[in-house]
Design a protein around this motif. Structure first.
Motif, PDB file in Angstrom:
ATOM      1  N   GLN A 180       3.940   5.752  -5.635  1.00  0.00           N
ATOM      2  CA  GLN A 180       4.047   5.867  -7.137  1.00  0.00           C
ATOM      3  C   GLN A 180       2.858   6.621  -7.311  1.00  0.00           C
ATOM      4  O   GLN A 180       3.336   7.460  -8.457  1.00  0.00           O
ATOM      5  CB  GLN A 180       3.913   4.293  -7.536  1.00  0.00           C
ATOM      6  N   GLU A 181       1.773   6.665  -6.836  1.00  0.00           N
ATOM      7  CA  GLU A 181       0.709   7.881  -6.992  1.00  0.00           C
ATOM      8  C   GLU A 181       1.218   9.138  -6.791  1.00  0.00           C
ATOM      9  O   GLU A 181       1.036   9.921  -7.700  1.00  0.00           O
ATOM     10  CB  GLU A 181      -0.505   7.374  -6.163  1.00  0.00           C
ATOM     11  N   CYS A 204       3.938   1.524  -1.207  1.00  0.00           N
ATOM     12  CA  CYS A 204       4.661   1.898  -2.330  1.00  0.00           C
ATOM     13  C   CYS A 204       3.654   2.240  -3.568  1.00  0.00           C
ATOM     14  O   CYS A 204       4.009   3.024  -4.124  1.00  0.00           O
ATOM     15  CB  CYS A 204       5.188   0.398  -2.866  1.00  0.00           C
ATOM     16  N   ALA A 205       2.501   1.809  -3.294  1.00  0.00           N
ATOM     17  CA  ALA A 205       1.595   2.194  -4.371  1.00  0.00           C
ATOM     18  C   ALA A 205       1.145   3.824  -4.201  1.00  0.00           C
ATOM     19  O   ALA A 205       0.983   4.390  -5.192  1.00  0.00           O
ATOM     20  CB  ALA A 205      -0.077   1.533  -4.092  1.00  0.00           C
ATOM     21  N   GLN A 206       1.271   4.163  -2.857  1.00  0.00           N
ATOM     22  CA  GLN A 206       0.996   5.689  -2.378  1.00  0.00           C
ATOM     23  C   GLN A 206       2.127   6.288  -3.052  1.00  0.00           C
ATOM     24  O   GLN A 206       1.820   7.536  -3.686  1.00  0.00           O
ATOM     25  CB  GLN A 206       0.644   5.633  -1.041  1.00  0.00           C
ATOM     26  N   ASP A 215       0.812  -1.233  -0.070  1.00  0.00           N
ATOM     27  CA  ASP A 215      -0.041  -0.053  -0.068  1.00  0.00           C
ATOM     28  C   ASP A 215       0.770   1.168   0.011  1.00  0.00           C
ATOM     29  O   ASP A 215       0.634   2.309  -0.714  1.00  0.00           O
ATOM     30  CB  ASP A 215      -0.819   0.298   1.229  1.00  0.00           C
TER      31      ASP A 215
END
Length: 128
Positions: A11-12, A7-9, A5
């Motif tokens: 990247q976003e 890492c996704a944040q 989560d």
């Protein structure tokens, strides 16, 4: 899961920062969402004093962001819902005050009784 989560944040956030940079390079105006993102994340890692001309709301959000940065999302959700529950409990109690005063005045004035209103607490404030 939390690492994924996070890492996704990240990247976003990186993608938004690229969009912001591209828009600024074209000298176009930013949307409110992107401007908010830029202002919130600008200097969010610095621990120095915020500048005087910075909007108070953004400064407060940065302060909260620094405070809760390393907490897992599960903990933040728990903090949110516990505050939510305390607020509505207080709201429910506050809605009963007028009726309690009315009943107490009626008992004292019309019936000649004594009135004692007991306040109860869970002890939550003392446990912190």
């Amino acid at each position: 899961s939390q690492l994924a989560d996070r890492c996704a944040q990240l990247q976003e956030d990186a993608a938004k920062n690229k969009r912001i940079q591209a828009i600024e390079d074209r000298e176009d105006t930013l949307s409110d969402d992107l401007r908010y993102h830029r202002d919130l994340h600008e200097d969010s890692d610095s621990e120095g004093e915020d500048s005087d001309d910075e909007d108070d709301a953004i400064a407060e959000q940065k302060k909260l962001r620094r405070k809760f940065r390393n907490r897992p999302p599960k903990v933040l959700k728990g903090l949110f819902w516990s505050a939510h529950q305390r607020f509505f409990r207080s709201l429910c109690i506050a809605s009963k005050v007028d009726k309690a005063i009315e009943i107490a005045k009626k008992a004292v004035d019309e019936d000649g009784h004594c009135c004692v209103i007991g306040l109860q607490s869970t002890g939550e404030a003392r446990s912190r």
